[in-house]
Design a protein around this motif. Structure first.
Motif, mmCIF file in Angstrom:
data_model
loop_
_atom_site.group_PDB
_atom_site.id
_atom_site.type_symbol
_atom_site.label_atom_id
_atom_site.label_comp_id
_atom_site.label_asym_id
_atom_site.label_seq_id
_atom_site.Cartn_x
_atom_site.Cartn_y
_atom_site.Cartn_z
ATOM 1 N N UNK A 47 -11.445 4.258 -3.229
ATOM 2 C CA UNK A 47 -12.140 4.096 -4.516
ATOM 3 C C UNK A 47 -13.470 3.381 -4.331
ATOM 4 N N UNK A 48 -13.488 2.375 -3.425
ATOM 5 C CA UNK A 48 -14.745 1.665 -3.168
ATOM 6 C C UNK A 48 -15.788 2.593 -2.548
ATOM 7 N N UNK A 49 -15.337 3.457 -1.599
ATOM 8 C CA UNK A 49 -16.263 4.431 -0.989
ATOM 9 C C UNK A 49 -16.806 5.379 -2.052
ATOM 10 N N UNK A 51 5.885 -3.049 1.809
ATOM 11 C CA UNK A 51 4.845 -3.022 2.844
ATOM 12 C C UNK A 51 4.081 -1.696 2.792
ATOM 13 N N UNK A 52 4.825 -0.575 2.668
ATOM 14 C CA UNK A 52 4.169 0.730 2.556
ATOM 15 C C UNK A 52 3.306 0.807 1.304
ATOM 16 N N UNK A 53 3.825 0.248 0.205
ATOM 17 C CA UNK A 53 3.065 0.275 -1.052
ATOM 18 C C UNK A 53 1.769 -0.520 -0.918
ATOM 19 N N UNK A 54 1.830 -1.676 -0.224
ATOM 20 C CA UNK A 54 0.615 -2.479 -0.026
ATOM 21 C C UNK A 54 -0.404 -1.714 0.823
ATOM 22 N N UNK A 55 0.095 -1.056 1.891
ATOM 23 C CA UNK A 55 -0.807 -0.272 2.734
ATOM 24 C C UNK A 55 -1.440 0.872 1.944
ATOM 25 N N UNK A 56 -0.609 1.553 1.153
ATOM 26 C CA UNK A 56 -1.119 2.678 0.354
ATOM 27 C C UNK A 56 -2.133 2.195 -0.679
ATOM 28 N N UNK A 57 -1.830 1.043 -1.285
ATOM 29 C CA UNK A 57 -2.740 0.497 -2.293
ATOM 30 C C UNK A 57 -4.070 0.103 -1.657
ATOM 31 N N UNK A 58 -3.997 -0.518 -0.452
ATOM 32 C CA UNK A 58 -5.227 -0.910 0.246
ATOM 33 C C UNK A 58 -6.047 0.319 0.622
ATOM 34 N N UNK A 59 -5.352 1.376 1.075
ATOM 35 C CA UNK A 59 -6.060 2.614 1.437
ATOM 36 C C UNK A 59 -6.750 3.221 0.204
ATOM 37 N N UNK A 60 -6.011 3.278 -0.907
ATOM 38 C CA UNK A 60 -6.600 3.842 -2.133
ATOM 39 C C UNK A 60 -7.754 2.984 -2.632
ATOM 40 N N UNK A 61 -7.592 1.664 -2.486
ATOM 41 C CA UNK A 61 -8.668 0.769 -2.918
ATOM 42 C C UNK A 61 -9.934 1.025 -2.101
ATOM 43 N N UNK A 62 -9.747 1.228 -0.783
ATOM 44 C CA UNK A 62 -10.891 1.511 0.076
ATOM 45 C C UNK A 62 -11.532 2.845 -0.300
#
Length: 445
Positions: free
Chosen positions: A299-301, A286-297
């Motif tokens: 990277x998109x920014x 769950x933490x990894x998914x949250x971290x991945x989503x944060x990093x993805x956001x």
């Protein structure tokens, strides 16, 4: 500390690295040309570690996942596996075909350098990098520059991949190689035939010593009833009682203990994978998914900002190019105006000269006419004088006619020059008008 057990030292290393997926790793040391792993429940100094100081242990992956993308949760775990597998491929402990080697090298470059930029990553930027096994390099008659060109061609295709994504792509390709995650041991069967035992995440494999890629026989973990060990002899009992029991032995007691450790550890992980994730693993995922989503956001920014900056730079370059174009057009129009003015001045000067020549010729024609009249008035009456006089009169008439024709031609030429002058003045007026338009347009821009 003197009283520390293997687990104390191992936990300290894991805490230092921030590693929570500890079950894949261990501390390895070498004793008498044989590798061994630190036991967690035994004091560190009670192991038969080398006596020299300092005592060296290697923090390495002891067990490999079946599917790296599904099982490796933490980014640090992925990174450590990436480093270890890359070293094994470069050291040729894992056989890798040439094309796969080039593709893996391109992902390693992406992980280290980020997106390819031809202005930054110029020819020779990989000269000091070790990216391909020596066997692959020696297989073809290619220069380092040619290898770099092939790797860079693949590298340019990976644009947009972050470091962790590039490393995971590397592992996904590497895990399909035949020697990936296999620990090999020299053994003998009951007949004394020399063989190789391979232990990996999927089971036990028996190889011919000259072929480490294709096993002669395999025993998946879910088809093994048990593995027993007595003295130097191992016995593999298949779940299917129709299949013969396989017995083998190894020459060294220390190697036998290592084989048993790897069998137990790999089998435990094999069974663990087929059960529901523990609470700890669920929390980590769950933490990894949250971290991945944060990093993805993030990277998109960053990608949006980069795109906006590139668009602004392109707009600026276009405006600068347009300004330069307008300046060039203004310069050309100015030069055309100057040429028009010069042409007009020359035509005016030539027209004036022609007009003066026409006046001079007209004056000469009038003088010739006067001379003819005078000759006629003063003509002598004698026949001889009359004949001579007629001849002179004829010559004077011819000269006067010629002068009149020349005068008419010069007059026409003067008219033509006046017309050319008028056209030149008109061209000059249009050039000035165009220059005025360009100058006002340039100021607006």
């Amino acid at each position: 500390q003197v009283k520390w057990k293997g687990k104390d030292l191992f936990d300290l290393v894991c805490r230092t690295l921030g590693l929570r997926e500890t079950w894949f790793f261990g501390l390895q040391y070498t004793i008498k040309d044989t590798v061994a792993w630190l036991k967690m429940d035994k004091k560190v100094l009670d192991h038969d570690v080398p006596t020299e100081e300092p005592k060296t242990f290697h923090f390495l992956a002891k067990f490999y996942p079946e599917n790296a993308e599904e099982e490796l949760v933490q980014e640090i775990t992925q990174h450590l596996f990436f480093l270890q597998v890359k070293k094994q491929i470069l050291d040729e402990k894992i056989f890798c075909p040439p094309e796969a080697s080039v593709l893996l090298a391109s992902y390693a470059v992406q992980a280290k350098y980020g997106d390819y930029d031809p202005n930054v990553h110029k020819r020779g930027f990989l000269a000091q990098e070790e990216l391909l096994p020596k066997r692959v390099i020696n297989l073809y008659q290619m220069t380092p520059e040619m290898w770099e060109e092939r790797i860079t061609a693949w590298y340019a295709e990976h644009r947009g991949r972050a470091r962790d994504e590039a490393e995971m792509e590397y592992l996904k390709i590497a895990q399909d190689l035949e020697m990936y995650g296999v620990n090999y041991f020299a053994i003998r069967n009951k007949k004394g035939t020399e063989l190789l035992l391979g232990v990996d995440a999927l089971g036990l494999h028996i190889y011919d010593p000259d072929n480490r890629l294709t096993p002669k026989i395999s025993f998946p973990w879910n088809e093994i009833r048990n593995i027993s060990y007595s003295d130097k002899e191992f016995t593999i009992k298949p779940l299917d009682k129709k299949i013969d029991v396989f017995k083998f032995n190894s020459s060294k007691l220390r190697v036998n203990k290592l084989i048993l450790q790897l069998c137990i550890g790999n089998h435990d992980l094999f069974m663990r994978r087929r059960k529901a994730d523990s609470l700890e693993v669920q929390q980590m995922k769950a933490q990894a998914r949250e971290e991945k989503a944060r990093k993805q956001m993030e990277r998109q920014c960053l990608a949006r900002e980069k795109q906006m900056r590139e668009e602004a730079e392109r707009t600026r370059d276009e405006l600068e190019r347009r300004l330069m174009q307008l300046k060039e057009e203004a310069t050309m129009a100015n030069e055309a105006l100057m040429r028009s003015e010069e042409t007009a001045d020359l035509l005016a000067e030539k027209a004036q000269i022609t007009e003066e020549e026409a006046k001079l010729l007209a004056q000469k024609a009038a003088e010739a006419e006067q001379e003819m009249q005078r000759i006629k008035a003063t003509a002598i009456r004698t026949e001889e004088e009359k004949r001579l006089m007629e001849q002179k009169v004829l010559e004077a008439e011819m000269l006067a006619l010629k002068m009149a024709e020349e005068s008419e031609r010069r007059a026409k030429e003067a008219d033509q020059l006046k017309q050319d002058l008028q056209e030149a003045r008109e061209s000059e007026r249009r050039a000035k008008q165009k220059l005025l338009e360009i100058t006002s347009k340039s100021s607006y821009t």
